[in-house]
Design a protein around this motif. Structure first.
Motif, PDB file in Angstrom:
ATOM      1  N   GLN A  51      -2.121   8.138   6.110  1.00  0.00           N
ATOM      2  CA  GLN A  51      -3.138   8.395   7.129  1.00  0.00           C
ATOM      3  C   GLN A  51      -3.713   9.798   6.991  1.00  0.00           C
ATOM      4  O   GLN A  51      -4.917  10.007   7.173  1.00  0.00           O
ATOM      5  N   GLU A  52      -2.848  10.770   6.660  1.00  0.00           N
ATOM      6  CA  GLU A  52      -3.319  12.149   6.461  1.00  0.00           C
ATOM      7  C   GLU A  52      -4.248  12.239   5.262  1.00  0.00           C
ATOM      8  O   GLU A  52      -5.163  13.064   5.221  1.00  0.00           O
ATOM      9  N   GLU A  53      -4.007  11.373   4.261  1.00  0.00           N
ATOM     10  CA  GLU A  53      -4.868  11.356   3.058  1.00  0.00           C
ATOM     11  C   GLU A  53      -6.136  10.537   3.277  1.00  0.00           C
ATOM     12  O   GLU A  53      -6.959  10.409   2.383  1.00  0.00           O
ATOM     13  N   GLY A  54      -6.262   9.959   4.490  1.00  0.00           N
ATOM     14  CA  GLY A  54      -7.461   9.179   4.813  1.00  0.00           C
ATOM     15  C   GLY A  54      -7.455   7.789   4.204  1.00  0.00           C
ATOM     16  O   GLY A  54      -8.516   7.161   4.091  1.00  0.00           O
ATOM     17  N   THR A  59      -4.703  -1.765   3.237  1.00  0.00           N
ATOM     18  CA  THR A  59      -5.496  -2.184   2.066  1.00  0.00           C
ATOM     19  C   THR A  59      -5.345  -1.267   0.860  1.00  0.00           C
ATOM     20  O   THR A  59      -5.620  -1.699  -0.268  1.00  0.00           O
ATOM     21  N   ALA A  60      -4.913  -0.035   1.045  1.00  0.00           N
ATOM     22  CA  ALA A  60      -4.773   0.888  -0.091  1.00  0.00           C
ATOM     23  C   ALA A  60      -3.678   0.381  -1.019  1.00  0.00           C
ATOM     24  O   ALA A  60      -2.612  -0.037  -0.581  1.00  0.00           O
ATOM     25  N   ARG A  61      -3.934   0.395  -2.307  1.00  0.00           N
ATOM     26  CA  ARG A  61      -2.949  -0.075  -3.281  1.00  0.00           C
ATOM     27  C   ARG A  61      -2.445   1.122  -4.093  1.00  0.00           C
ATOM     28  O   ARG A  61      -2.689   1.241  -5.274  1.00  0.00           O
ATOM     29  N   THR A  62      -1.715   1.990  -3.394  1.00  0.00           N
ATOM     30  CA  THR A  62      -1.166   3.187  -4.030  1.00  0.00           C
ATOM     31  C   THR A  62       0.347   3.057  -4.085  1.00  0.00           C
ATOM     32  O   THR A  62       0.940   2.131  -3.522  1.00  0.00           O
ATOM     33  N   ALA A  63       0.983   4.020  -4.753  1.00  0.00           N
ATOM     34  CA  ALA A  63       2.445   4.030  -4.833  1.00  0.00           C
ATOM     35  C   ALA A  63       3.058   4.138  -3.441  1.00  0.00           C
ATOM     36  O   ALA A  63       4.084   3.497  -3.150  1.00  0.00           O
ATOM     37  N   ASP A  64       2.415   4.912  -2.577  1.00  0.00           N
ATOM     38  CA  ASP A  64       2.926   5.059  -1.209  1.00  0.00           C
ATOM     39  C   ASP A  64       2.856   3.738  -0.449  1.00  0.00           C
ATOM     40  O   ASP A  64       3.744   3.411   0.336  1.00  0.00           O
ATOM     41  N   HIS A  65       1.772   2.971  -0.686  1.00  0.00           N
ATOM     42  CA  HIS A  65       1.636   1.673  -0.021  1.00  0.00           C
ATOM     43  C   HIS A  65       2.783   0.747  -0.427  1.00  0.00           C
ATOM     44  O   HIS A  65       3.410   0.104   0.434  1.00  0.00           O
ATOM     45  N   TYR A  66       3.064   0.664  -1.714  1.00  0.00           N
ATOM     46  CA  TYR A  66       4.133  -0.232  -2.185  1.00  0.00           C
ATOM     47  C   TYR A  66       5.516   0.289  -1.776  1.00  0.00           C
ATOM     48  O   TYR A  66       6.418  -0.494  -1.481  1.00  0.00           O
ATOM     49  N   GLY A  67       5.648   1.605  -1.725  1.00  0.00           N
ATOM     50  CA  GLY A  67       6.906   2.184  -1.236  1.00  0.00           C
ATOM     51  C   GLY A  67       7.136   1.818   0.224  1.00  0.00           C
ATOM     52  O   GLY A  67       8.248   1.438   0.625  1.00  0.00           O
TER      53      GLY A  67
END
Length: 200
Positions: A51-54, A59-67
């Motif tokens: 959320q801080e990264e906007g 829906t974001a498919r980043t490493a943080d999302h999968y983590g």
């Protein structure tokens, strides 16, 4: 490894004899709860970071999302294992209340296997059943299988004396005398070992 402790908890219960309790594994139960808290904290941290990264969390498919997804699924799995452990033990405790708890006190060796909350659950459940039966003036745990005949033939094992009033008559229960009684009247004496049912 995620979920190993929860798996051990469920496996421990499943490996026991059906209908019998092992001692509540408080240490392992608490370790699974600690692991749930760790997953929850990690999940919240990753969501805040996204959320801080906007980024859109769903829906974001980043490493943080999968983590975050891994922590979320691990948390759900652990909670389901905890619930399965507690629910299955509660099921056995309810059976004990029906089979034993309404007539007699549970043996100490069984009570020692309960957690504090399970012990309270057993007392509350037994109390509710007794209250329900007294309101209806009906003993709901006399025959778990409906009898073919409401009357049974019994033999008195110990001298109970005369003038005992039953629901439809009074009787003299001398030792070794035989009677044809309502099943509901005889059941309390059979349970205490004062009479035995005679098979026809």
């Amino acid at each position: 490894m995620h979920g190993r402790k929860a798996y051990e908890l469920v496996k421990e219960f499943a490996s026991g004899e059906k209908g019998h309790l092992k001692i509540f594994n408080n240490e392992l139960f608490e370790r699974v709860i600690e692991e749930c808290n760790e997953h929850h904290n990690a999940l919240q941290s990753l969501i805040r970071k996204m959320q801080e990264e906007g980024l859109e969390v769903l829906t974001a498919r980043t490493a943080d999302h999968y983590g975050a997804l891994i922590h979320h699924l691990s948390l759900i799995r652990n909670k389901r294992c905890l619930m399965a452990y507690v629910y299955n033990r509660a099921d056995i405790i309810r059976d004990l209340a029906w089979k034993v708890g309404l007539l007699h006190e549970l043996p100490r060796e069984i009570q020692e296997k309960f957690s504090d909350s399970e012990e309270q659950y057993f007392k509350d459940h037994s109390k509710s059943l007794k209250s329900y039966m007294s309101q209806l003036s009906l003993n709901v745990n006399v025959d778990m299988v409906p009898p073919k005949d409401p009357y049974i033939k019994v033999r008195v094992l110990e001298d109970l004396g005369s003038g005992i009033i039953l629901s439809d008559k009074s009787a003299n229960f001398a030792r070794h005398s035989m009677h044809f009684l309502k099943r509901t009247d005889a059941e309390q004496y059979i349970a205490r070992g004062l009479m035995e049912e005679l098979t026809s």
